[in-house]
Design an enzyme around this catalytic site. Structure first.
Site, short mmCIF file in Angstrom:
data_model
loop_
_atom_site.label_atom_id
_atom_site.label_comp_id
_atom_site.label_asym_id
_atom_site.label_seq_id
_atom_site.Cartn_x
_atom_site.Cartn_y
_atom_site.Cartn_z
N GLY A 236 0.83 -1.20 0.00
CA GLY A 236 0.00 0.00 0.00
C GLY A 236 0.86 1.25 0.00
N GLU A 237 0.35 2.32 0.59
CA GLU A 237 1.05 3.60 0.70
C GLU A 237 1.18 4.34 -0.63
OE1 GLU A 237 4.89 3.09 2.46
OE2 GLU A 237 4.15 1.91 4.16
#
Length: 347
Positions: free
Chosen positions: A310-311
């Site tokens: 993610g991120e």
């Protein structure tokens, strides 16, 4: 709330002619050719550019964590936001590598951060409610998150950004994303639910059961998209959906990361189907359900690296491929300019 224009097909023939007359066999640059065509159509030009790429990372906490759906405690959301601000996370590393600015947006973390030059305070609330017992947020909060996301995205565009990537941080958000996916695609919950932060088999079964129970309990009309988002979403997911809608309304390239970002996009496309024309899908996540979600969206991701961090990390890694597509379109010689003979099947 948003009006998103369909892409102007009048330029398509000219773009295809330009692509096909480069010094290469017809179609030999594969997906880069499709990408160059899309980027030119989004910007309505034969010579697109990608100035000031920005990654917007939306962070928010989820009340559903109370039900035991994550291998990590909720406090990790706050701790990772701190890591982002210090420049120590994966997204910081990959964004810096590829010349991408990072904006950290507090959409609803259960923590009051001190003022920081790299933090945008757009907090809707101190995390969502546990959707196993009540809607994650009110309709008013959901609509505010959508609006705030659009405002933030359009501010970046007004400042000169021509491509926005979208990432997230929020312990418990794979549970929200799986619930949204199951409701809006009508796929079985078990097909939409993955291990998230690293659940074991028992944890995965518990997570699947909780999502199934919550969907049954709320019994919401799947066509009431804002209510679905308010009931099962997160503040960061809703704000990201609004940012995507706002960016597309300004005819900007949107770089979609992994499972959570794709779930936010799923909701947003239900509101405005033309949004998909502006989206470049960075990668296929290793999170269970993402491949099925990409298939549902008729998306062809650029990368498949087994990522599930993610991120916005996958989106940052894919940015050089967008730059490569634009570079060949703008800088590669044509057959005529290079005085190279065309093949028998060339355009």
């Amino acid at each position: 709330m948003f009006t998103i224009a369909s892409l102007d097909s009048a330029l398509k023939t000219a773009l295809l002619d330009k692509i096909n007359n480069k010094t290469k066999p017809l179609g030999s640059l594969g997906q880069l050719e499709t990408l160059a065509l899309q980027l030119g159509l989004i910007q309505n030009t034969l010579s697109p550019t990608l100035n000031q790429p920005v990654m917007m990372v939306f962070a928010g906490d989820h009340g559903i964590v109370e039900a035991g759906v994550s291998a990590y405690p909720q406090a990790v959301t706050q701790q990772m936001v701190g890591n982002f601000l210090q420049g120590g996370a994966g997204i910081n590393v990959f964004a810096k590598l590829n010349g991408m600015q990072v904006r950290i947006v507090d959409s609803g973390v259960n923590y009051v951060f001190p003022a920081h030059p790299k933090l945008i305070n757009a907090k809707i609330g101190m995390g969502t409610s546990n959707f196993l017992t009540k809607p994650a947020m009110s309709l008013t909060q959901c609509e505010l998150a959508l609006q705030q996301g659009a405002i933030l995205a359009q501010a970046e565009i007004a400042a000169g950004s021509q491509v926005l990537g979208f990432g997230e941080m929020g312990i418990g958000n794979t549970t929200s994303a799986a619930a949204l996916m199951a409701i809006l695609t009508s796929l079985p919950v078990s097909h939409c639910t993955g291990r998230g932060t690293g659940l074991d088999n028992a944890g995965l079964q518990k997570k699947t059961t909780i999502i199934t129970q919550a969907i049954k309990q709320h019994s919401i009309d799947a066509n009431d998209y804002v209510r679905v988002l308010a009931t099962f979403g997160g503040f960061e997911i809703a704000m990201m959906a609004g940012a995507m809608l706002g960016a597309a309304a300004k005819k900007t390239v949107i770089l979609i990361d992994g499972f959570i970002a794709s779930a936010a996009l799923l909701v947003a496309t239900k509101m405005q189907a033309n949004l998909l024309d502006y989206c470049v899908f960075a990668h296929c996540s290793d999170e269970a359900g993402h491949r099925l979600l990409l298939d549902y969206l008729h998306a062809k991701p650029l990368l498949n690296l087994g990522l599930r961090l993610g991120e916005g990390t996958g989106a940052a890694l894919a940015l050089p491929l967008l730059q490569a597509a634009i570079s060949f379109l703008n800088d590669m010689a044509s057959f005529d300019a290079a005085q190279v003979s065309r093949g028998l099947n060339s355009a």
